[in-house]
Write a protein that holds these residues in place. Sequence first.
Motif, PDB file in Angstrom:
ATOM      1  N   UNK A 264     -53.736  -0.920   2.667  1.00 46.06           N
ATOM      2  CA  UNK A 264     -55.128  -0.478   2.558  1.00 46.06           C
ATOM      3  C   UNK A 264     -56.018  -1.709   2.519  1.00 46.06           C
ATOM      4  N   UNK A 265     -57.146  -1.626   3.216  1.00 46.72           N
ATOM      5  CA  UNK A 265     -58.126  -2.709   3.189  1.00 46.72           C
ATOM      6  C   UNK A 265     -59.249  -2.314   2.250  1.00 46.72           C
ATOM      7  N   UNK A 266     -59.424  -3.062   1.172  1.00 44.84           N
ATOM      8  CA  UNK A 266     -60.464  -2.786   0.181  1.00 44.84           C
ATOM      9  C   UNK A 266     -61.528  -3.873   0.281  1.00 44.84           C
TER      10      UNK A 266
ATOM     11  N   UNK B 235     -49.469   7.046  -2.176  1.00 46.80           N
ATOM     12  CA  UNK B 235     -48.746   6.090  -3.005  1.00 46.80           C
ATOM     13  C   UNK B 235     -47.286   5.933  -2.597  1.00 46.80           C
ATOM     14  N   UNK B 236     -46.675   6.965  -2.023  1.00 47.21           N
ATOM     15  CA  UNK B 236     -45.248   6.877  -1.688  1.00 47.21           C
ATOM     16  C   UNK B 236     -44.967   5.845  -0.606  1.00 47.21           C
ATOM     17  N   UNK B 237     -45.956   5.598   0.267  1.00 49.33           N
ATOM     18  CA  UNK B 237     -45.760   4.626   1.341  1.00 49.33           C
ATOM     19  C   UNK B 237     -46.710   3.438   1.256  1.00 49.33           C
ATOM     20  N   UNK B 238     -47.507   3.371   0.197  1.00 48.55           N
ATOM     21  CA  UNK B 238     -48.470   2.291   0.060  1.00 48.55           C
ATOM     22  C   UNK B 238     -47.774   1.026  -0.431  1.00 48.55           C
ATOM     23  N   UNK B 239     -47.743   0.014   0.421  1.00 43.29           N
ATOM     24  CA  UNK B 239     -47.052  -1.222   0.076  1.00 43.29           C
ATOM     25  C   UNK B 239     -47.939  -2.267  -0.561  1.00 43.29           C
ATOM     26  N   UNK B 240     -49.143  -2.428  -0.030  1.00 47.77           N
ATOM     27  CA  UNK B 240     -50.038  -3.443  -0.602  1.00 47.77           C
ATOM     28  C   UNK B 240     -51.494  -3.113  -0.282  1.00 47.77           C
ATOM     29  N   UNK B 241     -52.367  -3.697  -1.092  1.00 49.29           N
ATOM     30  CA  UNK B 241     -53.805  -3.534  -0.932  1.00 49.29           C
ATOM     31  C   UNK B 241     -54.400  -4.918  -0.692  1.00 49.29           C
ATOM     32  N   UNK B 242     -55.004  -5.088   0.467  1.00 52.53           N
ATOM     33  CA  UNK B 242     -55.528  -6.402   0.856  1.00 52.53           C
ATOM     34  C   UNK B 242     -57.043  -6.455   0.703  1.00 52.53           C
ATOM     35  N   UNK B 243     -57.520  -7.434  -0.068  1.00 59.14           N
ATOM     36  CA  UNK B 243     -58.945  -7.711  -0.166  1.00 59.14           C
ATOM     37  C   UNK B 243     -59.279  -8.840   0.811  1.00 59.14           C
ATOM     38  N   UNK B 244     -60.473  -8.826   1.396  1.00 59.35           N
ATOM     39  CA  UNK B 244     -60.811  -9.891   2.354  1.00 59.35           C
ATOM     40  C   UNK B 244     -60.896 -11.245   1.678  1.00 59.35           C
ATOM     41  N   UNK B 245     -60.513 -12.277   2.409  1.00 60.94           N
ATOM     42  CA  UNK B 245     -60.611 -13.632   1.877  1.00 60.94           C
ATOM     43  C   UNK B 245     -62.053 -14.104   2.030  1.00 60.94           C
ATOM     44  N   UNK B 246     -62.666 -14.427   0.912  1.00 63.26           N
ATOM     45  CA  UNK B 246     -64.077 -14.854   0.899  1.00 63.26           C
ATOM     46  C   UNK B 246     -64.164 -16.225   0.236  1.00 63.26           C
ATOM     47  N   UNK B 247     -65.247 -16.948   0.525  1.00 64.71           N
ATOM     48  CA  UNK B 247     -65.352 -18.324   0.067  1.00 64.71           C
ATOM     49  C   UNK B 247     -66.724 -18.592  -0.545  1.00 64.71           C
ATOM     50  N   UNK B 248     -66.737 -19.528  -1.485  1.00 68.52           N
ATOM     51  CA  UNK B 248     -68.007 -20.039  -1.991  1.00 68.52           C
ATOM     52  C   UNK B 248     -68.170 -21.465  -1.454  1.00 68.52           C
ATOM     53  N   UNK B 249     -69.370 -21.977  -1.498  1.00 66.34           N
ATOM     54  CA  UNK B 249     -69.602 -23.353  -1.076  1.00 66.34           C
ATOM     55  C   UNK B 249     -69.775 -23.544   0.417  1.00 66.34           C
ATOM     56  N   UNK B 250     -69.825 -22.448   1.195  1.00 64.04           N
ATOM     57  CA  UNK B 250     -70.070 -22.586   2.630  1.00 64.04           C
ATOM     58  C   UNK B 250     -71.485 -23.115   2.863  1.00 64.04           C
ATOM     59  N   UNK B 251     -71.643 -24.052   3.810  1.00 64.53           N
ATOM     60  CA  UNK B 251     -72.993 -24.505   4.104  1.00 64.53           C
ATOM     61  C   UNK B 251     -73.759 -23.433   4.879  1.00 64.53           C
ATOM     62  N   UNK B 252     -75.019 -23.655   5.101  1.00 68.53           N
ATOM     63  CA  UNK B 252     -75.897 -22.616   5.632  1.00 68.53           C
ATOM     64  C   UNK B 252     -75.373 -21.994   6.922  1.00 68.53           C
ATOM     65  N   UNK B 253     -74.917 -22.826   7.862  1.00 72.02           N
ATOM     66  CA  UNK B 253     -74.493 -22.329   9.172  1.00 72.02           C
ATOM     67  C   UNK B 253     -72.984 -22.287   9.326  1.00 72.02           C
TER      68      UNK B 253
END
Length: 440
Positions: free
Chosen positions: A168-170, A35-53
């Motif tokens: 951190x990558x969550x 926690x002393x050096x933890x600056x941010x926690x990044x969640x992956x960018x995900x999308x809805x509505x993508x077509x099949x391919x």
Amino acid sequence: MTNAPIILTLDCDMYSNDPQTPHRMLCYFHDSEIRSKLGYIQFPQRFHGLNKNDIYACELKRLFICNPVGMDGFAGPNHVGTGCFFSRRVFFGGPSSFVTPEIPGLSPAHMVDKPIHAQSVLALAHHVADCMYENETNWGSKLGFRYGSLVEDYYTGYRLQCEGWKSVFCHPKRPAFLGDVPITLIDVLSQNKRWSVGLLEVAFSKYSPVTFGARAMGLVMGLCYAHTGFWPIWSIPITIYGFLPQLALLNGVSIFPKVSDTWFFVYAFLFIGAYVQDCLDYIFTQGTFQRWWSDQRMWLIRGVTSYLFGLIEFVSKCLGIATHGFNVTSKVVDDEQGKRYDQGTFEFGVHSPMFVSLAAASIINLIAFIRGIIGVFRGWNLEGLFVQMFISGFVVLNCWPVYEAMVLRSDKGRMPTKTTMVSIFVAWALYAVASLMLKL
């Protein structure tokens, strides 16, 4: 503008998809070991509505999943502009620094310790809301979100990690946040062109990842950020491979080793090895072969369109030549466009210089491939021209949606006639110039 100790950044088109997300985030921020050096926690960018391919490769698995997983083993992933929880402390200096607040009225922890309705707090809020409040301060350059680039997310995360902050990558199975994707090709390419200009602004600044970044974070992390920062430079080899071998083939000139030459196997090994590794990386991150094909096809398309035009625009800005202003990516869904997108049909519809370069490359590769086949039947040396014919055929296979849009379609999303005619002229001009140079 907030007094919270933890700040969530989200794009305006994204929404929370998992009520457990704050709990996951707090588990990291309350870990005494980091926690002393933890600056941010990044969640992956995900999308809805993508077509099949996912025809426009909007998932960007390498940017949002593959690369962050690797960087998480070092100093942590880069910030991608949304789905990120920041510790308020990161905007006021490095982990070991104690910066005096530049805004009067903040406590040493950089928060207001008075009731939110207090007159002094409201006055401070009005002061911060003024677009001139950061004048003659370090805000935007050494503190807070960093300005000076069209990719302020990449630039901000990069500078924070240079100061010593970790991230951190969550990546939970259920997406923490979901957002929309552009459903027309021009919107996708315009977005990528804007990113290209912004990335080059950082890559060629005094804070370049290969110099400043490598010294501040170490060589590996510097190269990780450089890999993204110099993305648009890919336009140079992609454009060369998209035009030069084909123009030489049209004139019957061999520029690659013969099939019987030892060097041919080096070319074959590099091509097959790179594509197989790329495909496996994509599929191992829960992708499909069809979406990988779309991803590598869009990488080639971006190379001769958005990356190329982004590089040209950046060079123009450096030379003081006026360029287009900032444009926001449209994600408004038109019913007909939405239907074509769901069916996996490319949406052109409007004239754009980026479509001209794409269509010109498609035309030259198609004619070169046909010319090569005819030449083989007329006695050309196939062994010497095989690589050029293979490259042309590979591009033709990838450009099928372009041929379809130019010739076979009649809907509003087809390639505009103006674009097709201009592309034919550009292709002819390139062929004429290449033929003249070969004769000389």
